[in-house]
Design a protein around this motif. Structure first.
Motif, PDB file in Angstrom:
ATOM      1  N   TRP A   1       0.961  62.938 -66.902  1.00 60.60           N
ATOM      2  CA  TRP A   1       0.888  62.729 -68.348  1.00 60.60           C
ATOM      3  C   TRP A   1       0.816  64.042 -69.121  1.00 60.60           C
TER       4      TRP A   1
ATOM      5  N   TYR B   1      -8.771  39.757 -69.751  1.00 62.68           N
ATOM      6  CA  TYR B   1      -7.588  40.409 -69.207  1.00 62.68           C
ATOM      7  C   TYR B   1      -7.626  41.910 -69.463  1.00 62.68           C
TER       8      TYR B   1
ATOM      9  N   ILE C   1     -10.369  43.459 -67.122  1.00 64.12           N
ATOM     10  CA  ILE C   1     -10.024  43.489 -65.698  1.00 64.12           C
ATOM     11  C   ILE C   1      -8.879  44.450 -65.439  1.00 64.12           C
TER      12      ILE C   1
ATOM     13  N   ASN D   1       6.859  35.341 -59.797  1.00 63.15           N
ATOM     14  CA  ASN D   1       6.452  36.070 -58.593  1.00 63.15           C
ATOM     15  C   ASN D   1       7.449  35.926 -57.463  1.00 63.15           C
TER      16      ASN D   1
ATOM     17  N   ASP E   1      -7.182  41.705 -55.811  1.00 63.61           N
ATOM     18  CA  ASP E   1      -7.048  41.272 -57.194  1.00 63.61           C
ATOM     19  C   ASP E   1      -7.583  39.861 -57.390  1.00 63.61           C
ATOM     20  N   PHE E   2      -7.493  39.425 -58.618  1.00 62.76           N
ATOM     21  CA  PHE E   2      -7.983  38.088 -58.935  1.00 62.76           C
ATOM     22  C   PHE E   2      -6.976  37.443 -59.863  1.00 62.76           C
TER      23      PHE E   2
ATOM     24  N   GLU F   1      -1.233  45.670 -58.680  1.00 62.30           N
ATOM     25  CA  GLU F   1      -0.622  45.681 -57.362  1.00 62.30           C
ATOM     26  C   GLU F   1       0.397  46.795 -57.263  1.00 62.30           C
TER      27      GLU F   1
ATOM     28  N   PHE G   1      -0.819  43.256 -64.298  1.00 67.73           N
ATOM     29  CA  PHE G   1      -2.217  43.040 -64.637  1.00 67.73           C
ATOM     30  C   PHE G   1      -3.116  42.924 -63.430  1.00 67.73           C
ATOM     31  N   LYS G   2      -2.526  42.840 -62.245  1.00 65.78           N
ATOM     32  CA  LYS G   2      -3.429  42.754 -61.115  1.00 65.78           C
ATOM     33  C   LYS G   2      -3.546  44.075 -60.384  1.00 65.78           C
TER      34      LYS G   2
ATOM     35  N   GLY H   1      -4.705  58.252 -66.655  1.00 62.27           N
ATOM     36  CA  GLY H   1      -4.260  57.639 -65.410  1.00 62.27           C
ATOM     37  C   GLY H   1      -4.247  56.122 -65.504  1.00 62.27           C
TER      38      GLY H   1
ATOM     39  N   PHE I   1      -2.723  36.032 -74.365  1.00 61.72           N
ATOM     40  CA  PHE I   1      -3.802  35.060 -74.220  1.00 61.72           C
ATOM     41  C   PHE I   1      -4.571  34.874 -75.518  1.00 61.72           C
TER      42      PHE I   1
ATOM     43  N   VAL J   1       3.525  39.927 -63.667  1.00 63.46           N
ATOM     44  CA  VAL J   1       2.254  39.702 -63.011  1.00 63.46           C
ATOM     45  C   VAL J   1       1.736  40.930 -62.298  1.00 63.46           C
ATOM     46  N   ARG J   2       2.645  41.749 -61.792  1.00 66.58           N
ATOM     47  CA  ARG J   2       2.179  42.878 -61.024  1.00 66.58           C
ATOM     48  C   ARG J   2       1.308  43.773 -61.876  1.00 66.58           C
TER      49      ARG J   2
ATOM     50  N   LEU K   1      -2.012  32.493 -57.994  1.00 62.31           N
ATOM     51  CA  LEU K   1      -2.162  32.491 -59.453  1.00 62.31           C
ATOM     52  C   LEU K   1      -1.806  31.117 -59.998  1.00 62.31           C
TER      53      LEU K   1
ATOM     54  N   TYR L   1       6.748  31.998 -69.914  1.00 60.29           N
ATOM     55  CA  TYR L   1       5.550  32.360 -69.166  1.00 60.29           C
ATOM     56  C   TYR L   1       4.451  32.812 -70.118  1.00 60.29           C
TER      57      TYR L   1
END
Ligand SMILES: Nc1ncnc2c1ncn2[C@@H]1O[C@H](COP(=O)(O)OP(=O)(O)OP(=O)(O)O)[C@@H](O)[C@H]1O
Ligand SMILES: [Mg+2]
Lengths: 270, 274, 254
Positions: free
Chosen positions: B109, C128, C131, A152, A267-268, C254, C251-252, C166, C181, C248-249, A197, A115
């Motif tokens: 933290w 990345y 964001i 995912n 999100d994006f 979630e 970087f978005k 945080g 990337f 994936v979680r 995605l 990945y």
């Protein structure tokens, strides 16, 4: 809320609401951006950047004379095939890996590496196996998008809380019922995120294929413009590609909203 | 006789802490909801807290107790009315007040000690002084051996105590406490209530204390304000005339039971109202 | 079987399968494990390590720049309405598009040399990082902020003592993703202008010297993995309280 008739609160003191201020800032920054771009593009010793007043009409022409839409359709044709294959493969393998602890222990690290790995490394050698046209490009799209779907799907299944499954067991659900009524709904948000995605990645993969594997379609528009120093068409192509990507993501997001209206979009994708 | 004692206590507090008086006049608060409607949270609240007094606010869930505390501390504004502390209108959190939050909100933290130091650090107090204060308070709450632990390693009761120590560290005149023992088991709760009673008496704080627990309110307070359902109004301002220092056996005295029953009657009416 | 044992068995099995497949397919189609090994030796003895070092240097420069720009930009976008309206919109527009489509344009702007490669690496990773940082800032528990305000924290103190911490797990996840990337950007830029390792890969691929080709591929994948691992270690060292967000979680947000 409260059933008692509620007196209206006094008016807020600020003149403009947050939304309006946000909109104004956005428009203002867009104007500033275009102005800056126009100014830079019209500097006397500057030849690489076309100005918005050149790109705008060229974009319109390119769309109305069919050049750009045709190029886009060409790119989309193999992208869609690749995406479908990636979706089937990614969801299927994701389910398999999630279902077995051994597979999770042993394959997940490999999948994560794949990945993260640069798929473009394959470009100089895959021609021999797949050709560099349709199937080569399909392969590249699959390689770009399959892992994000897989990962995912797997984390979606794994995120189903154990208590949920225990509760289901307490109600004596069969395995089939368990999957249908508990696991799939709970994992659905992740699955859709993976697909969304995946679309983003498939699009990038398709552009890469059209640029680096065999120059064609949208890639051809860009490369031809670049090599003939047609700076206007070059930026038009970049802009058009951006618009297509944006449109694609908007469609997928709208679809996701329809399927899971209770999920707030935030999100994006990549 | 008991009234005398309280009078003495208040006088002692007033002597050095004139700024401790809280006046709340006609405070109303609305919240905008997502749908563009408004929730009327507080309706014309008015009361006064004298310096050195311990006043509890008790009321049904969602009646606006936390909101009221936030307004008094200056964390949020009100649509109508005003709050005066020491005669001056409140416009933002003042250094004379400190809050113990309903959800504790320790920083994950920071170690326990550094959480206790937080307020002092925001005030630019030097490192050694901060540390000394924090260590003293940690000893007081019996957590000195957890000074270097992170909040995730503490139990709920321990976290509550750290939250209290963090507020006490800035040596506030006014202590705002939002259900600090709400999430605790019965035993820990009684122990901490006893500790709090001692601390408050020792340091002569003015306390505004939100709770759901009638017994807790009566045990700790000089006065109990009972609030109605939303939009919150003050139903009654009850004076608790029990001798101090209060030990656990006061909970069995007839006067204590009578007061508790009275609060319960008021609240029960509110349970039916909605 | 313990996890390690499972891994030894399965990964060992995969290596064996790879070896056998490579031997059956022949060196024109596939390099076996042993061939890849000798390819690595050859790659080193040919002195190509300097080429790798050169690519790494550009990678580090581009990545370093993206960290320096991305984290503050993310904080601004996440923390302020003005930042979101003026910067966030463009970052997102770039994010959904394909940066690859800009390669022909970048060549005109930056030439085909070092500058281009640094710019591509930078752009690939900065989005990345930005964001993710923005998402981290936005997702900070409002109660942490209220607590700080109640103790009279100034805006600067809020940023320094609350927001940065945080958002740290998100920032770290963004740094790891950005690194991945950055490596992708390096590869694609070098393939595009056919220089450095990319040029070498084009040559080796064209002449089907898959032994060296596979070796380089593995090296590049290893660079990505080691960098990501190192960032994770640093995170746990700097912030032992934090959890590592994976996949994936992370970087978005979630
Ligand atoms: N920031 C906010 N935005 C919108 N509505 C809010 C907000 N804060 C509180 N409310 C609403 O105001 C009302 C009062 O909330 P508040 O937290 O003050 O109640 P409470 O008395 O402290 O309740 P509890 O005893 O459960 O803690 C509730 O209906 C709540 O939904
Ligand atoms: Mg509350």
């Amino acid at each position: 809320m409260s059933t008692i008739p509620v007196p209206a609160p006094p008016r807020p003191k600020t003149l403009l609401s947050r939304r309006v201020r946000f909109g104004l800032l956005r428009v203002g920054s867009l104007v500033a951006f275009l102005g800056l771009w126009q100014w830079y593009a019209t500097q006397p010793d500057q030849y690489a950047v076309a100005s918005p007043t050149e790109v705008g009409p060229d974009l319109w022409n390119g769309i109305t004379d069919g050049t750009l839409p045709n190029a886009m359709l060409g790119t989309m044709s193999f992208m869609v095939v690749g995406l479908l294959i990636a979706a089937v493969l990614g969801i299927g393998l994701g389910l398999l890996v999630a279902a077995s602890d051994v597979a999770d222990n042993t394959l997940t690290p490999l999948i994560n590496s794949a990945y993260a790995a640069p798929i473009t490394l394959l470009i100089p050698i895959i021609g021999v196996y797949t050709g560099i046209d349709f199937w080569g490009k399909v392969f590249l799209v699959v390689a770009f998008s399959v892992f994000v779907i897989l990962v995912n799907t797997e984390s979606g299944i794994r995120s189903v809380p154990a208590e949920m499954i225990e509760t289901a067991a307490a109600f004596c659900l069969t395995r089939r019922q368990l999957v249908r009524h508990v696991v799939v709904p709970a994992a659905m948000p992740y699955l859709l995120t993976g697909l969304r995605l995946g679309v983003g990645r498939a699009f990038r993969g398709a552009i890469v294929a059209d640029l680096l594997l065999a120059v064609d379609n949208l890639g051809e528009v860009l490369v031809t413009a670049g090599s003939t120093f047609n700076v206007t068409r070059l930026l038009t192509g970049v802009l058009f590609t951006t618009l297509v990507g944006y449109l694609l993501m908007s469609i997928v997001e709208a679809a996701e909203q329809r399927i899971l209206p209770w999920r707030t979009r935030a999100d994006f994708g990549s | 006789m008991t009234a005398d004692l309280q009078h003495v206590r208040r006088a002692a507090a007033t002597g050095n802490e004139m700024s401790g008086r809280i006046e709340v006049h006609g405070v109303s608060k609305w919240f905008a909801t997502k749908g563009g409607e408004h929730v009327h949270a507080l309706d014309s609240i008015g009361f006064t807290v004298e310096p050195g007094e311990f006043v509890s606010i008790i009321g049904p869930s969602g009646c606006g107790k936390s909101t009221l505390l936030r307004i008094v501390h200056g964390l949020v504004g009100a649509e109508a009315g005003e709050v005066l502390v020491g005669g001056k209108p409140v416009t933002g959190p003042s250094p004379s007040g400190a809050m113990v939050f309903q959800s504790v909100n320790l920083y994950p933290w920071r170690t326990t000690r550094r959480n206790v130091e937080f307020g002092l650090e925001m005030r630019g107090v030097g490192r050694d002084e901060r540390r000394a204060t924090a260590d003293r308070l940690l000893e007081m709450i019996g957590l000195q051996s957890f000074a270097d632990a992170y909040p995730s390693q503490l139990s709920g009761g321990m976290q509550q105590r750290v939250g209290l120590a963090r507020a006490l560290a800035v040596d506030p005149t006014l202590l705002y406490m939002d259900e600090p023992f709400g999430a605790l088991d019965a035993q820990t709760k009684v122990v901490l209530q006893g500790e709090l009673a001692l601390i408050v008496e020792q340091f002569k704080k003015t306390v505004l204390f939100v709770t759901h627990d009638m017994e807790e309110a009566v045990f700790l307070s000089d006065r109990v304000l009972v609030m109605s359902n939303r939009p919150g109004q003050i139903l009654e301002d009850i004076t608790v005339d029990l001798p101090r220092p209060r030990a656990d056996d006061v909970r069995r005295s007839p006067e204590f039971v009578r007061l508790k029953d009275h609060v319960w009657e008021l609240l029960r009416g509110e349970q039916h109202a909605e | 079987m313990s996890r390690t044992q499972q891994r030894i068995v399965v990964w060992g099995g995969l290596l064996v399968a790879w070896q056998i497949f490579g031997m059956i397919a022949g060196p024109f189609y596939f390099a076996s494990v042993t061939e890849t090994g000798s390819g690595l030796v050859q790659f080193i003895s040919n002195g190509h390590l300097t080429q790798l070092a050169e690519s790494l240097r550009q990678l580090l420069v581009g990545y370093g720049l993206s960290v320096l720009v991305g984290v503050p930009a993310g904080i601004i976008i996440g923390a302020s309405l003005i930042g979101e309206a003026t910067l966030g919109v463009y970052v997102r527009a770039l994010f959904v598009t394909s940066l690859e489509a800009m390669l022909p344009f970048f060549i005109l702007l930056f030439g085909a040399g070092l500058q281009l490669r640094v710019v591509v690496v930078f752009l690939f990773s900065v989005l990345y990082i930005t964001i993710n940082t923005a998402a981290g800032v936005r997702n900070i528990d409002a109660r942490y902020i209220e607590t700080a305000r109640s103790f009279g924290a100034s805006r600067l103190q809020l940023a320094r003592h609350v927001i940065v911490h945080g958002a740290l797990p998100y920032i770290a996840a963004g740094l790891r993703l950005g690194w991945g990337f950055a490596v992708k950007g390096m590869v694609i830029a070098e393939l595009w202008v056919t220089t450095g390792l990319g040029g070498l890969l084009r040559d080796l691929g064209g002449t089907r010297q898959l032994d060296q080709y596979f070796a380089i591929t593995l090296l590049i994948v290893a660079v990505g993995a080691i960098g990501s691992w190192a960032i994770e270690r640093v995170q746990l060292l700097v912030a032992p309280w934090s959890e590592v967000q994976r996949g994936v979680r992370g970087f978005k947000g979630e």
